[in-house]
Design a protein around this motif. Structure first.
Motif, mmCIF file in Angstrom:
data_model
loop_
_atom_site.group_PDB
_atom_site.id
_atom_site.type_symbol
_atom_site.label_atom_id
_atom_site.label_comp_id
_atom_site.label_asym_id
_atom_site.label_seq_id
_atom_site.Cartn_x
_atom_site.Cartn_y
_atom_site.Cartn_z
ATOM 1 N N SER A 188 0.815 -1.218 0.000
ATOM 2 C CA SER A 188 0.000 0.000 0.000
ATOM 3 C C SER A 188 0.847 1.266 0.000
ATOM 4 C CB SER A 188 -0.957 0.001 1.191
ATOM 5 O OG SER A 188 -0.241 0.103 2.406
ATOM 6 N N ARG A 189 1.982 1.233 0.677
ATOM 7 C CA ARG A 189 2.810 2.449 0.765
ATOM 8 C C ARG A 189 3.620 2.705 -0.501
ATOM 9 N NH1 ARG A 189 5.526 5.180 5.573
ATOM 10 N NH2 ARG A 189 7.129 6.430 4.592
ATOM 11 N N PHE A 190 4.170 1.638 -1.095
ATOM 12 C CA PHE A 190 5.083 1.813 -2.222
ATOM 13 C C PHE A 190 4.505 1.394 -3.571
ATOM 14 C CE2 PHE A 190 7.850 1.344 1.500
ATOM 15 C CZ PHE A 190 8.599 2.501 1.383
ATOM 16 N N ASN A 191 3.327 0.779 -3.601
ATOM 17 C CA ASN A 191 2.704 0.330 -4.841
ATOM 18 C C ASN A 191 3.647 -0.571 -5.639
ATOM 19 O OD1 ASN A 191 0.672 0.050 -6.704
ATOM 20 N ND2 ASN A 191 1.249 1.891 -7.836
ATOM 21 N N ILE A 192 4.147 -1.616 -4.980
ATOM 22 C CA ILE A 192 5.058 -2.577 -5.589
ATOM 23 C C ILE A 192 4.433 -3.969 -5.508
ATOM 24 C CG2 ILE A 192 7.170 -1.294 -5.080
ATOM 25 C CD1 ILE A 192 7.503 -3.113 -2.618
ATOM 26 N N SER A 193 4.995 -4.884 -6.260
ATOM 27 C CA SER A 193 4.606 -6.286 -6.122
ATOM 28 C C SER A 193 5.485 -6.894 -5.040
ATOM 29 C CB SER A 193 4.818 -7.035 -7.426
ATOM 30 O OG SER A 193 3.972 -6.508 -8.421
ATOM 31 N N VAL A 194 4.867 -7.612 -4.118
ATOM 32 C CA VAL A 194 5.613 -8.175 -2.994
ATOM 33 C C VAL A 194 4.968 -9.490 -2.565
ATOM 34 C CG1 VAL A 194 4.318 -6.792 -1.331
ATOM 35 C CG2 VAL A 194 6.556 -7.653 -0.700
ATOM 36 N N ALA A 195 5.816 -10.465 -2.195
ATOM 37 C CA ALA A 195 5.311 -11.764 -1.756
ATOM 38 C C ALA A 195 6.381 -12.469 -0.934
ATOM 39 C CB ALA A 195 4.937 -12.631 -2.958
ATOM 40 N N GLU A 196 5.934 -13.399 -0.086
ATOM 41 C CA GLU A 196 6.870 -14.282 0.600
ATOM 42 C C GLU A 196 7.277 -15.345 -0.422
ATOM 43 O OE1 GLU A 196 7.348 -16.829 4.715
ATOM 44 O OE2 GLU A 196 5.335 -16.365 4.011
ATOM 45 N N VAL A 197 8.585 -15.554 -0.609
ATOM 46 C CA VAL A 197 9.043 -16.430 -1.685
ATOM 47 C C VAL A 197 9.839 -17.649 -1.222
ATOM 48 C CG1 VAL A 197 9.022 -14.612 -3.423
ATOM 49 C CG2 VAL A 197 11.097 -15.000 -2.091
ATOM 50 N N ASP A 198 10.194 -17.714 0.058
ATOM 51 C CA ASP A 198 10.967 -18.862 0.530
ATOM 52 C C ASP A 198 10.859 -18.968 2.055
ATOM 53 O OD1 ASP A 198 12.579 -21.093 0.381
ATOM 54 O OD2 ASP A 198 14.435 -19.993 -0.010
ATOM 55 N N LYS A 199 11.291 -20.109 2.580
ATOM 56 C CA LYS A 199 11.307 -20.409 4.018
ATOM 57 C C LYS A 199 9.903 -20.361 4.620
ATOM 58 C CE LYS A 199 16.081 -19.216 4.721
ATOM 59 N NZ LYS A 199 17.072 -18.596 5.574
ATOM 60 N N PHE A 200 8.963 -20.983 3.938
ATOM 61 C CA PHE A 200 7.568 -20.965 4.374
ATOM 62 C C PHE A 200 7.355 -21.718 5.687
ATOM 63 C CE2 PHE A 200 7.535 -20.878 -0.314
ATOM 64 C CZ PHE A 200 6.969 -19.629 -0.498
ATOM 65 N N ASP A 201 8.121 -22.772 5.927
ATOM 66 C CA ASP A 201 7.902 -23.615 7.096
ATOM 67 C C ASP A 201 8.891 -23.367 8.229
ATOM 68 O OD1 ASP A 201 5.760 -24.821 5.856
ATOM 69 O OD2 ASP A 201 7.016 -26.362 4.930
ATOM 70 N N VAL A 202 9.704 -22.339 8.121
ATOM 71 C CA VAL A 202 10.646 -21.985 9.183
ATOM 72 C C VAL A 202 10.059 -20.803 9.927
ATOM 73 C CG1 VAL A 202 13.010 -21.287 9.694
ATOM 74 C CG2 VAL A 202 12.541 -22.738 7.706
ATOM 75 N N TRP A 203 9.797 -20.966 11.222
ATOM 76 C CA TRP A 203 9.000 -19.968 11.923
ATOM 77 C C TRP A 203 9.747 -18.714 12.325
ATOM 78 C CZ3 TRP A 203 10.446 -19.521 17.057
ATOM 79 C CH2 TRP A 203 11.071 -20.621 17.633
#
Length: 93
Positions: free
Chosen positions: A34-49
């Motif tokens: 919302s602040r920067f109007n960029i594409s962003v996603a979590e891309v790795d380490k999904f199961d490491v807390w």
């Protein structure tokens, strides 16, 4: 057209479950989008807390604007007291 891509590896403080991790990451991703109007996603380490890797991408017609945007995003994430940036990679295409 200039494309900037960046992966940011994070250490997340004070989380004890994947549910708490997802809450922190979802909050950061929403604020970045919302602040920067960029594409962003979590891309790795999904199961490491306590770790996560987020990826960002932005497009502009000037390389200086892309570099400035990525720098601003890095500063914004670094200022969040819930996480620490442990590594990052930037690619300008």
């Amino acid at each position: 057209m200039i494309i900037g891509a960046c992966s940011i590896e994070l250490h997340i403080f004070e989380v004890h479950s994947l549910k708490e991790k997802r809450h922190v990451i979802k909050s950061i991703l929403g604020r970045l989008q919302s602040r920067f109007n960029i594409s962003v996603a979590e891309v790795d380490k999904f199961d490491v807390w306590q770790s996560s890797v987020i990826g960002i991408a932005c497009v502009s017609n000037e390389a200086t604007h892309v570099r400035s945007m990525i720098s601003s995003v890095m500063n914004f994430v670094d200022a969040d007291g819930r996480v620490e940036i442990t590594n990052h990679e930037i690619e300008i295409l």
